[in-house]
Scaffold this motif. Structure first.
Motif, PDB file in Angstrom:
ATOM      1  N   GLY A  91     -33.056 -12.410 -95.150  1.00 28.34           N
ATOM      2  CA  GLY A  91     -31.898 -11.570 -95.432  1.00 28.34           C
ATOM      3  C   GLY A  91     -31.267 -11.870 -96.782  1.00 28.34           C
ATOM      4  N   ASP A  99     -28.874  -8.185 -93.336  1.00 26.54           N
ATOM      5  CA  ASP A  99     -29.120  -7.295 -92.199  1.00 26.54           C
ATOM      6  C   ASP A  99     -29.040  -8.059 -90.874  1.00 26.54           C
ATOM      7  N   GLU A 100     -28.714  -7.315 -89.830  1.00 26.65           N
ATOM      8  CA  GLU A 100     -28.702  -7.869 -88.474  1.00 26.65           C
ATOM      9  C   GLU A 100     -30.068  -8.467 -88.139  1.00 26.65           C
ATOM     10  N   LYS A 105     -28.085 -13.945 -91.666  1.00 21.57           N
ATOM     11  CA  LYS A 105     -27.030 -13.258 -90.900  1.00 21.57           C
ATOM     12  C   LYS A 105     -26.671 -14.071 -89.664  1.00 21.57           C
TER      13      LYS A 105
END
Ligand code: CDP
Ligand code: MG
Length: 143
Positions: A91, A99-100, A105
């Motif tokens: 990420g 991002d999830e 994250k």
């Protein structure tokens, strides 16, 4: 797509949070083969050398303090399209922008303490791998 190598470091915050296993599990689950691995501790100077490209930036002093604050776990990873796929897995640099489901994250506290390093190109990956590993420590070609 070409098989590439990338250099990752499970940073001192990853080690302190007891996340070596979980992050390595995600890396392997995503199809990366670990071809070299060790636990080591950078000094302020060796951390500075690794991040020499960032010398002069406002975060450089804090970054080298952080990277030398405890043990870390560098690894060389091999996979098709490894450079780009690894950056997707971890990420964005700032976990607030990541991002999830990405490693940063889910686990990073801040833009500075962001759990993992990933090379940004095949060329830099080679330079970074050589920073931590001798050829004899890369077991990729052993049975
Ligand atoms: O690690 P990545 O390639 O995503 O980011 P970078 O721009 O190459 O920066 C290297 C490292 O410096 C980051 O992973 C952060 O630990 C740190 N950094 C920071 O503390 N503050 C920033 N504004 C940018 C980077
Ligand atoms: Mg970078």
């Amino acid at each position: 797509m070409a098989v590439e190598r990338t250099l990752t470091i499970l940073k001192p915050d990853c080690v302190r949070k007891n996340l070596i296993g979980e992050v390595t599990r995600r890396i392997q689950e995503a199809g990366f083969k670990v071809v070299a691995m060790k636990m080591t501790r950078l000094t302020k100077d060796t951390a500075g050398g690794f991040y020499a490209v960032h010398k002069g930036k406002p975060f450089y002093d804090e970054l080298t303090d952080f990277m030398s604050s405890g043990p870390c776990v560098p690894m060389i990873l091999e996979k098709e399209n490894a450079i780009s796929d690894f950056r997707k897995l971890i990420g964005a640099t700032n976990p607030a922008d990541a991002d999830e489901g990405t490693v940063r994250k889910d686990f990073a506290d801040s833009v500075g303490e962001n759990i993992v390093h990933g090379s940004d190109s095949v060329e830099n990956g080679k330079i970074e791998a050589a920073y931590f590993f001798a050829e004899s420590e890369v077991v990729a070609n052993l049975a």
